[in-house]
Design an enzyme around this catalytic site. Structure first.
Site, PDB file in Angstrom:
ATOM      1  N   HIS A  79      -0.677  -5.301   8.574  1.00 46.85           N
ATOM      2  CA  HIS A  79      -1.491  -6.498   8.315  1.00 46.85           C
ATOM      3  C   HIS A  79      -1.212  -7.581   9.353  1.00 46.85           C
ATOM      4  O   HIS A  79      -1.636  -8.719   9.149  1.00 46.85           O
ATOM      5  CB  HIS A  79      -1.138  -7.109   6.948  1.00 46.85           C
ATOM      6  CG  HIS A  79      -1.265  -6.174   5.789  1.00 46.85           C
ATOM      7  ND1 HIS A  79      -0.817  -6.482   4.525  1.00 46.85           N
ATOM      8  CD2 HIS A  79      -1.813  -4.933   5.697  1.00 46.85           C
ATOM      9  CE1 HIS A  79      -1.069  -5.479   3.696  1.00 46.85           C
ATOM     10  NE2 HIS A  79      -1.655  -4.519   4.384  1.00 46.85           N
TER      11      HIS A  79
ATOM     12  N   LYS B 118      -8.822  -3.097   8.657  1.00 44.22           N
ATOM     13  CA  LYS B 118      -7.728  -3.863   9.261  1.00 44.22           C
ATOM     14  C   LYS B 118      -8.235  -4.876  10.294  1.00 44.22           C
ATOM     15  O   LYS B 118      -9.423  -4.912  10.609  1.00 44.22           O
ATOM     16  CB  LYS B 118      -6.694  -2.897   9.849  1.00 44.22           C
ATOM     17  CG  LYS B 118      -6.039  -2.006   8.758  1.00 44.22           C
ATOM     18  CD  LYS B 118      -5.055  -2.772   7.915  1.00 44.22           C
ATOM     19  CE  LYS B 118      -4.715  -2.184   6.557  1.00 44.22           C
ATOM     20  NZ  LYS B 118      -4.216  -0.846   6.430  1.00 44.22           N
TER      21      LYS B 118
ATOM     22  N   TYR C 191       3.856  24.495  28.787  1.00 44.49           N
ATOM     23  CA  TYR C 191       4.154  24.664  27.347  1.00 44.49           C
ATOM     24  C   TYR C 191       5.648  24.503  27.062  1.00 44.49           C
ATOM     25  O   TYR C 191       6.278  25.350  26.449  1.00 44.49           O
ATOM     26  CB  TYR C 191       3.608  26.015  26.842  1.00 44.49           C
ATOM     27  CG  TYR C 191       2.113  26.071  27.035  1.00 44.49           C
ATOM     28  CD1 TYR C 191       1.274  25.399  26.148  1.00 44.49           C
ATOM     29  CD2 TYR C 191       1.566  26.714  28.128  1.00 44.49           C
ATOM     30  CE1 TYR C 191      -0.089  25.371  26.356  1.00 44.49           C
ATOM     31  CE2 TYR C 191       0.193  26.704  28.340  1.00 44.49           C
ATOM     32  CZ  TYR C 191      -0.631  26.034  27.450  1.00 44.49           C
ATOM     33  OH  TYR C 191      -1.972  26.000  27.662  1.00 44.49           O
TER      34      TYR C 191
ATOM     35  N   ARG D 165       5.383  17.980  23.772  1.00 42.09           N
ATOM     36  CA  ARG D 165       5.091  18.167  25.197  1.00 42.09           C
ATOM     37  C   ARG D 165       5.112  16.845  25.970  1.00 42.09           C
ATOM     38  O   ARG D 165       4.469  15.879  25.580  1.00 42.09           O
ATOM     39  CB  ARG D 165       3.705  18.802  25.367  1.00 42.09           C
ATOM     40  CG  ARG D 165       3.572  20.126  24.659  1.00 42.09           C
ATOM     41  CD  ARG D 165       2.192  20.714  24.864  1.00 42.09           C
ATOM     42  NE  ARG D 165       2.012  21.200  26.239  1.00 42.09           N
ATOM     43  CZ  ARG D 165       0.860  21.669  26.712  1.00 42.09           C
ATOM     44  NH1 ARG D 165      -0.212  21.676  25.950  1.00 42.09           N
ATOM     45  NH2 ARG D 165       0.786  22.113  27.945  1.00 42.09           N
TER      46      ARG D 165
ATOM     47  N   PHE E 120       0.867  -1.176   0.000  1.00 40.20           N
ATOM     48  CA  PHE E 120       0.000   0.000   0.000  1.00 40.20           C
ATOM     49  C   PHE E 120       0.907   1.230   0.000  1.00 40.20           C
ATOM     50  O   PHE E 120       1.945   1.244   0.670  1.00 40.20           O
ATOM     51  CB  PHE E 120      -0.891  -0.028   1.245  1.00 40.20           C
ATOM     52  CG  PHE E 120      -1.901   1.078   1.282  1.00 40.20           C
ATOM     53  CD1 PHE E 120      -2.958   1.114   0.389  1.00 40.20           C
ATOM     54  CD2 PHE E 120      -1.792   2.098   2.217  1.00 40.20           C
ATOM     55  CE1 PHE E 120      -3.896   2.138   0.431  1.00 40.20           C
ATOM     56  CE2 PHE E 120      -2.724   3.127   2.267  1.00 40.20           C
ATOM     57  CZ  PHE E 120      -3.776   3.148   1.367  1.00 40.20           C
TER      58      PHE E 120
ATOM     59  N   ARG F 174      -2.061  12.420  18.281  1.00 40.78           N
ATOM     60  CA  ARG F 174      -2.651  11.676  19.404  1.00 40.78           C
ATOM     61  C   ARG F 174      -3.965  11.013  19.007  1.00 40.78           C
ATOM     62  O   ARG F 174      -4.824  11.643  18.399  1.00 40.78           O
ATOM     63  CB  ARG F 174      -2.893  12.621  20.589  1.00 40.78           C
ATOM     64  CG  ARG F 174      -1.630  13.190  21.222  1.00 40.78           C
ATOM     65  CD  ARG F 174      -1.973  14.028  22.449  1.00 40.78           C
ATOM     66  NE  ARG F 174      -2.908  15.089  22.134  1.00 40.78           N
ATOM     67  CZ  ARG F 174      -2.566  16.368  21.940  1.00 40.78           C
ATOM     68  NH1 ARG F 174      -1.315  16.754  22.055  1.00 40.78           N
ATOM     69  NH2 ARG F 174      -3.487  17.271  21.653  1.00 40.78           N
TER      70      ARG F 174
ATOM     71  N   ASP G 225       6.553  -2.597   8.813  1.00 37.75           N
ATOM     72  CA  ASP G 225       5.187  -2.184   8.496  1.00 37.75           C
ATOM     73  C   ASP G 225       4.308  -3.395   8.818  1.00 37.75           C
ATOM     74  O   ASP G 225       4.201  -4.331   8.026  1.00 37.75           O
ATOM     75  CB  ASP G 225       5.063  -1.780   7.025  1.00 37.75           C
ATOM     76  CG  ASP G 225       3.646  -1.300   6.673  1.00 37.75           C
ATOM     77  OD1 ASP G 225       2.707  -1.643   7.426  1.00 37.75           O
ATOM     78  OD2 ASP G 225       3.481  -0.616   5.651  1.00 37.75           O
TER      79      ASP G 225
ATOM     80  N   GLN H   7      -7.247   1.139  10.684  1.00 35.92           N
ATOM     81  CA  GLN H   7      -8.217   1.645   9.710  1.00 35.92           C
ATOM     82  C   GLN H   7      -9.347   0.614   9.581  1.00 35.92           C
ATOM     83  O   GLN H   7      -9.190  -0.558   9.941  1.00 35.92           O
ATOM     84  CB  GLN H   7      -7.458   1.919   8.388  1.00 35.92           C
ATOM     85  CG  GLN H   7      -8.302   2.250   7.184  1.00 35.92           C
ATOM     86  CD  GLN H   7      -8.679   1.004   6.421  1.00 35.92           C
ATOM     87  OE1 GLN H   7      -7.980  -0.001   6.478  1.00 35.92           O
ATOM     88  NE2 GLN H   7      -9.791   1.049   5.713  1.00 35.92           N
TER      89      GLN H   7
HETATM   90  C1  LIG Z   1      -3.357   0.195   5.709  1.00 34.68           C
HETATM   91  C2  LIG Z   1      -1.896   0.223   5.466  1.00 34.68           C
HETATM   92  C3  LIG Z   1      -1.089   1.280   5.889  1.00 34.68           C
HETATM   93  C4  LIG Z   1      -1.632   2.594   6.357  1.00 34.68           C
HETATM   94  O1  LIG Z   1      -2.489   2.556   7.431  1.00 34.68           O
HETATM   95  P1  LIG Z   1      -3.591   3.735   7.601  1.00 34.68           P
HETATM   96  O2  LIG Z   1      -4.104   3.499   8.981  1.00 34.68           O
HETATM   97  O3  LIG Z   1      -4.639   3.505   6.549  1.00 34.68           O
HETATM   98  O4  LIG Z   1      -2.915   5.033   7.467  1.00 34.68           O
HETATM   99  C5  LIG Z   1       0.286   1.164   5.751  1.00 34.68           C
HETATM  100  N1  LIG Z   1       0.844   0.067   5.198  1.00 34.68           N
HETATM  101  C6  LIG Z   1       0.100  -0.950   4.754  1.00 34.68           C
HETATM  102  C7  LIG Z   1       0.797  -2.134   4.168  1.00 34.68           C
HETATM  103  C8  LIG Z   1      -1.293  -0.906   4.846  1.00 34.68           C
HETATM  104  O5  LIG Z   1      -2.020  -1.904   4.345  1.00 34.68           O
END
Ligand SMILES: *Cc1c(COP(=O)(O)O)cnc(C)c1O
Length: 380
Positions: free
Chosen positions: A156, A182, A218, A211, A82, A228, A153, A179
């Protein structure tokens, strides 16, 4: 055909949402949901620290930042992923260098990564494609030899294991997404896992405009942004985490039925598993049909969708999107990259994926899905 809905929820989410509501404070600094979720998510994945953020894309960006990525530094990313894997790097001025993937697991090829190393390489970003953990043994060795760092990453890979180790026990920073599609979700959201307290502390500052958590003056110890996560999302994610392992077990069991059925269809090559990935949460059920043109692959997906099967075309090789070239990119042409990444190029044109809710259906339905795939391919 009918499949279970996604996302799933019940009273656990309802109770969590009203608990967050009644707290009176709806951001992490005033409430307890984000903090509790981070503790639970870290423990679940064997990490010392977790930091919840607004998205998986932001998690990757913050992870790269905390690992010291500077403008102009190169990051080796799989060409088949992605686009966020690349965008997150580009957002801080880094240059994503697409690397070819394995034709069967669709994960970054360590040999290709070794060839793509330069004196400017700072990070390697394996993507655990559809829950199949990349070859972490070879990548750890490559990173150690080259003096570069790994940023996983794991968008998944909630609940995945590699030789019995959970994602947080693999020795590198890992980024997750929550997301809507997921494996656990609050509609949007993300998280990072850390072993190292300094990395965690730095990430915390960066994600909260510099912060410290208890800052009343501050202080803004560093630059940063506001990444956040809110309390409502965290309350939902605590409930979602409670459902994860049972769902992983169901999907593993269904894939063990569906995979051989798909493999028996002439011309179909389901995603392979590396045996060292001994728990695979199956974010997607993926298969290639290498004999098909891209046009016919797209037609196949349309026909499966018409039958009620949630089917999708695979990611486009990242260098074949306009977005990739809209930000810092390697000094190579699309053709040169395609030549370097023949597997990614082929997969993006001949691969189909099914939503993981297919793997939450009854075993019986795996036979129905495979029969539909066989029938529709034969009819193309
Ligand atoms: C979904 C996804 C992302 C990004 O996640 P978001 O929460 O949509 O920003 C990054 N890398 C891979 C492989 C993804 O499938």
């Amino acid at each position: 055909m009918q499949f279970p809905a996604w996302p799933q929820f019940d009273d656990a989410e309802r109770v969590g949402l009203s608990r967050a509501l009644e707290q009176g404070q709806w951001w992490r600094i005033g409430g307890d949901e984000v903090k509790s979720f981070e503790r639970e998510f870290a423990r679940h994945h064997g990490a010392n620290y977790a930091l919840a953020v607004t998205s998986g894309t932001h998690a990757l960006q913050l992870g790269a930042d905390v690992l010291g990525l500077q403008p102009g530094d190169e990051v080796l990313v799989p060409a088949f992923t992605f686009l966020s894997s690349a965008v997150a790097v580009q957002a801080i001025g880094g240059v994503p260098v697409p690397v070819d993937v394995d034709p069967d697991t669709y994960c970054i090829r360590p040999e290709a990564a070794a060839e793509a190393l330069t004196s400017r390489t700072r990070l390697v970003m394996p993507v655990h494609m559809a829950g199949q953990i990349a070859d972490m043994e070879a990548l750890d060795k490559l990173a150690a030899d080259a003096g570069v760092l790994i940023l996983q990453d794991a968008a998944h890979a909630h609940g995945a294991r590699w030789r019995g180790k959970r994602v947080g026990e693999l020795g590198s920073v890992a980024a997750f997404s929550f997301q809507n599609g997921k494996l656990m979700t609050a509609g949007e959201g993300g998280a990072l896992l850390f072993d190292d307290e300094d990395h965690y502390q730095r990430a915390f500052l960066r994600h909260s405009v510099g912060r410290p958590a208890d800052d009343r003056y501050y202080l803004h110890r560093t630059t940063g942004s506001n990444l956040r996560l809110g309390e409502f999302a965290a309350a939902v994610l605590r409930a979602q985490l409670g459902r994860l392992e049972n769902q992983v077990t169901i999907r593993e069991s269904r894939w063990s039925v569906l995979r051989p059925l798909l493999a028996a269809i002439p011309g179909v090559r389901p995603q392979a598993s590396d045996d060292r990935c001994d728990r695979n949460p199956h974010y997607m059920a993926m298969f290639r049909v290498p004999g098909l043109t891209e046009q016919k692959r797209n037609l196949l997906v349309d026909r499966l969708v018409a039958l009620g099967i949630p089917a999708f075309v695979a990611f486009r090789a990242i260098y074949r999107t306009d977005g990739f070239w809209d930000a810092p990119a390697p000094a190579l042409s699309v053709d040169e990259l395609a030549e370097r990444c023949p597997n990614a190029d082929a997969i993006s044109g001949d691969c189909v994926w099914l939503h993981h809710r297919v793997l939450l259906a009854d075993e019986e339905q795996m036979h129905g899905v495979a029969a539909a795939v066989a029938r529709e391919i034969a009819a193309l």
